[in-house]
Scaffold this motif. Structure first.
Motif, PDB file in Angstrom:
ATOM      1  N   SER A   1       0.828  -1.209   0.000  1.00  0.00           N
ATOM      2  CA  SER A   1       0.000   0.000   0.000  1.00  0.00           C
ATOM      3  C   SER A   1       0.860   1.256   0.000  1.00  0.00           C
ATOM      4  O   SER A   1       0.617   2.204  -0.766  1.00  0.00           O
ATOM      5  CB  SER A   1      -0.924  -0.003   1.220  1.00  0.00           C
ATOM      6  OG  SER A   1      -1.817  -1.096   1.187  1.00  0.00           O
TER       7      SER A   1
ATOM      8  N   SER B   1       2.407   2.023  -3.285  1.00  0.00           N
ATOM      9  CA  SER B   1       1.464   2.207  -4.395  1.00  0.00           C
ATOM     10  C   SER B   1       1.157   3.667  -4.691  1.00  0.00           C
ATOM     11  O   SER B   1       0.526   3.968  -5.704  1.00  0.00           O
ATOM     12  CB  SER B   1       0.142   1.480  -4.095  1.00  0.00           C
ATOM     13  OG  SER B   1       0.308   0.081  -4.125  1.00  0.00           O
ATOM     14  N   LEU B   2       1.575   4.574  -3.812  1.00  0.00           N
ATOM     15  CA  LEU B   2       1.173   5.966  -3.985  1.00  0.00           C
ATOM     16  C   LEU B   2       1.687   6.576  -5.287  1.00  0.00           C
ATOM     17  O   LEU B   2       0.997   7.387  -5.909  1.00  0.00           O
ATOM     18  CB  LEU B   2       1.622   6.799  -2.782  1.00  0.00           C
ATOM     19  CG  LEU B   2       0.775   6.622  -1.514  1.00  0.00           C
ATOM     20  CD1 LEU B   2       1.280   7.514  -0.398  1.00  0.00           C
ATOM     21  CD2 LEU B   2      -0.698   6.916  -1.795  1.00  0.00           C
TER      22      LEU B   2
ATOM     23  N   ILE C   1      -0.596   5.348  -7.902  1.00  0.00           N
ATOM     24  CA  ILE C   1      -1.886   6.035  -7.785  1.00  0.00           C
ATOM     25  C   ILE C   1      -1.814   7.401  -8.450  1.00  0.00           C
ATOM     26  O   ILE C   1      -2.743   7.826  -9.141  1.00  0.00           O
ATOM     27  CB  ILE C   1      -2.291   6.164  -6.304  1.00  0.00           C
ATOM     28  CG1 ILE C   1      -2.634   4.790  -5.727  1.00  0.00           C
ATOM     29  CG2 ILE C   1      -3.479   7.110  -6.137  1.00  0.00           C
ATOM     30  CD1 ILE C   1      -2.878   4.793  -4.236  1.00  0.00           C
TER      31      ILE C   1
ATOM     32  N   GLY D   1      -4.308   6.703 -11.021  1.00  0.00           N
ATOM     33  CA  GLY D   1      -5.477   6.804 -10.157  1.00  0.00           C
ATOM     34  C   GLY D   1      -5.641   5.577  -9.271  1.00  0.00           C
ATOM     35  O   GLY D   1      -5.066   4.516  -9.542  1.00  0.00           O
ATOM     36  N   PRO D   2      -6.426   5.681  -8.206  1.00  0.00           N
ATOM     37  CA  PRO D   2      -6.606   4.542  -7.299  1.00  0.00           C
ATOM     38  C   PRO D   2      -7.304   3.352  -7.944  1.00  0.00           C
ATOM     39  O   PRO D   2      -6.913   2.206  -7.727  1.00  0.00           O
ATOM     40  CB  PRO D   2      -7.438   5.133  -6.154  1.00  0.00           C
ATOM     41  CG  PRO D   2      -8.063   6.364  -6.714  1.00  0.00           C
ATOM     42  CD  PRO D   2      -7.105   6.890  -7.725  1.00  0.00           C
TER      43      PRO D   2
ATOM     44  N   THR E   1      -4.887   1.783 -10.373  1.00  0.00           N
ATOM     45  CA  THR E   1      -3.879   1.010  -9.644  1.00  0.00           C
ATOM     46  C   THR E   1      -4.449  -0.320  -9.176  1.00  0.00           C
ATOM     47  O   THR E   1      -3.810  -1.368  -9.328  1.00  0.00           O
ATOM     48  CB  THR E   1      -3.376   1.818  -8.430  1.00  0.00           C
ATOM     49  OG1 THR E   1      -2.776   3.032  -8.891  1.00  0.00           O
ATOM     50  CG2 THR E   1      -2.356   1.022  -7.621  1.00  0.00           C
TER      51      THR E   1
ATOM     52  N   VAL F   1      -9.987  -1.087  -4.390  1.00  0.00           N
ATOM     53  CA  VAL F   1     -10.147   0.242  -4.981  1.00  0.00           C
ATOM     54  C   VAL F   1     -10.486   1.275  -3.913  1.00  0.00           C
ATOM     55  O   VAL F   1      -9.936   2.395  -3.901  1.00  0.00           O
ATOM     56  CB  VAL F   1     -11.230   0.210  -6.074  1.00  0.00           C
ATOM     57  CG1 VAL F   1     -11.562   1.620  -6.545  1.00  0.00           C
ATOM     58  CG2 VAL F   1     -10.768  -0.634  -7.253  1.00  0.00           C
TER      59      VAL F   1
ATOM     60  N   LEU G   1      -7.377   2.109  -1.766  1.00  0.00           N
ATOM     61  CA  LEU G   1      -6.415   2.928  -2.509  1.00  0.00           C
ATOM     62  C   LEU G   1      -6.921   4.360  -2.667  1.00  0.00           C
ATOM     63  O   LEU G   1      -6.138   5.316  -2.600  1.00  0.00           O
ATOM     64  CB  LEU G   1      -6.145   2.296  -3.876  1.00  0.00           C
ATOM     65  CG  LEU G   1      -5.351   0.983  -3.850  1.00  0.00           C
ATOM     66  CD1 LEU G   1      -5.369   0.323  -5.219  1.00  0.00           C
ATOM     67  CD2 LEU G   1      -3.914   1.215  -3.395  1.00  0.00           C
ATOM     68  N   ALA G   2      -8.231   4.497  -2.854  1.00  0.00           N
ATOM     69  CA  ALA G   2      -8.800   5.844  -2.924  1.00  0.00           C
ATOM     70  C   ALA G   2      -8.661   6.563  -1.589  1.00  0.00           C
ATOM     71  O   ALA G   2      -8.477   7.784  -1.544  1.00  0.00           O
ATOM     72  CB  ALA G   2     -10.265   5.771  -3.341  1.00  0.00           C
TER      73      ALA G   2
ATOM     74  N   GLU H   1      -5.040   7.793  -0.931  1.00  0.00           N
ATOM     75  CA  GLU H   1      -4.711   8.938  -1.776  1.00  0.00           C
ATOM     76  C   GLU H   1      -5.038  10.246  -1.050  1.00  0.00           C
ATOM     77  O   GLU H   1      -4.422  11.285  -1.326  1.00  0.00           O
ATOM     78  CB  GLU H   1      -5.508   8.862  -3.081  1.00  0.00           C
ATOM     79  CG  GLU H   1      -5.188   9.963  -4.068  1.00  0.00           C
ATOM     80  CD  GLU H   1      -6.072   9.918  -5.299  1.00  0.00           C
ATOM     81  OE1 GLU H   1      -5.605  10.350  -6.373  1.00  0.00           O
ATOM     82  OE2 GLU H   1      -7.227   9.449  -5.204  1.00  0.00           O
TER      83      GLU H   1
ATOM     84  N   GLN I   1      -9.994   5.193 -15.867  1.00  0.00           N
ATOM     85  CA  GLN I   1      -9.086   6.050 -15.101  1.00  0.00           C
ATOM     86  C   GLN I   1      -7.644   5.919 -15.586  1.00  0.00           C
ATOM     87  O   GLN I   1      -6.894   6.899 -15.612  1.00  0.00           O
ATOM     88  CB  GLN I   1      -9.181   5.690 -13.624  1.00  0.00           C
ATOM     89  CG  GLN I   1      -8.701   6.770 -12.674  1.00  0.00           C
ATOM     90  CD  GLN I   1      -9.045   6.453 -11.241  1.00  0.00           C
ATOM     91  OE1 GLN I   1      -8.381   5.634 -10.608  1.00  0.00           O
ATOM     92  NE2 GLN I   1     -10.075   7.098 -10.717  1.00  0.00           N
TER      93      GLN I   1
END
Length: 275
Positions: A8, A11-12, A15, A19-20, A23, A66, A69-70, A73, A176
């Protein structure tokens, strides 16, 4: 837990590029390809009654990925993990013995309030809402994963559910990510797919065959603290004193809620033999 939180945190950058949802779609799609290459889907063992559970697990997995990840962000990693942890903790409390178990989600919720600090002007309602959605999906994931783990042997079912998860994430992820995918992006997604979903999902499936959802969910109590630690070390997200207290409350609630962690191995064996 380490694999999930490290994946995680790393992953930024992805992202920011796709986008989340993009990703999540890329990670799950690559993960699905890896699993299909490693294990054979147990199609002959699937009964009609298994289909809703398999579909539900795949959809919950995609939604959880999803939504989380959103969330990261917008809000710190440790905060997002603590909110998401309300899902398994509530499962643990509802399946615990006695009404006292219900106090621990309340304690954890208090910790989340200290973490999110809704009284501040920079409170991110969208990020918190995404983490809350991930919590609901994680609760469903735990319950459905145990059902699948009791019906099938091995980790072959992941080669069925992870492609469903990828398809779920694709609904938003493809639009996305469109126009932003490069060889470097694909390479990063492949590396992250090992950390999440391939390794942790396989380990969780194996763990849930031997543990109750209560024990599994509450043993994850240390995960918010791990999220804060990796957020500090990798993302330089410095928690305030109040947020540290909030994390400790969440960890305390998870640890205190743990009850009766051993599965009935005889009954599990019988379910496996019927499969």
């Amino acid at each position: 837990m380490l694999s999930i939180q490290l994946g995680s945190a790393l992953s930024l950058d992805l992202i920011a590029a796709v986008g989340p949802a993009g990703t999540g779609w890329l990670r799950l799609s690559v993960g699905a390809l890896i699993l299909l290459a490693l294990v054979r889907p147990p199609l002959r063992s699937v009964r009609r009654s298994d289909v809703p559970t398999l579909l539900g697990l795949g959809i919950a997995t995609g939604l959880m990925s999803v939504a989380f990840l959103a969330a990261i962000e917008r809000i710190p990693l440790g905060t997002a993990v603590a909110i998401e942890f309300l899902g398994p903790l509530t499962v643990a409390a509802l399946r615990g013995r006695g009404g006292r178990a219900l106090i621990w989600p309340v304690v954890a919720l208090l910790g989340v309030v200290l973490l999110t600090e809704p009284w501040h002007s920079d409170f991110d309602a969208a990020g918190v809402s995404c983490a809350g959605l991930a919590a609901l999906a994680w609760a469903a994931y735990i319950v459905l994963t145990q059902r699948i783990g009791d019906r099938f042997t091995g980790i072959g079912t992941l080669s069925l559910t992870v492609p469903i998860a990828a398809g779920t994430a694709a609904i938003v992820g493809i639009p996305q990510a469109a126009g932003h995918i490069t060889p470097a992006i694909l390479a990063a997604a492949a590396g992250l797919a090992i950390l999440l979903p391939v390794l942790p999902f396989a380990l969780e499936l194996l763990a849930l065959r031997r543990m109750t959802p209560t024990a599994f969910g509450t043993l994850m109590a240390v995960e918010p603290a791990l999220g804060v630690l990796l957020g500090l070390l990798i993302l330089h997200q410095q928690p305030s004193a109040g947020q540290v207290v909030g994390i400790l409350l969440v960890v305390l609630a998870g640890a205190a809620a743990q009850r009766h962690g051993d599965r009935d191995q005889q009954s599990v064996g019988q379910m496996d033999s019927r499969a």
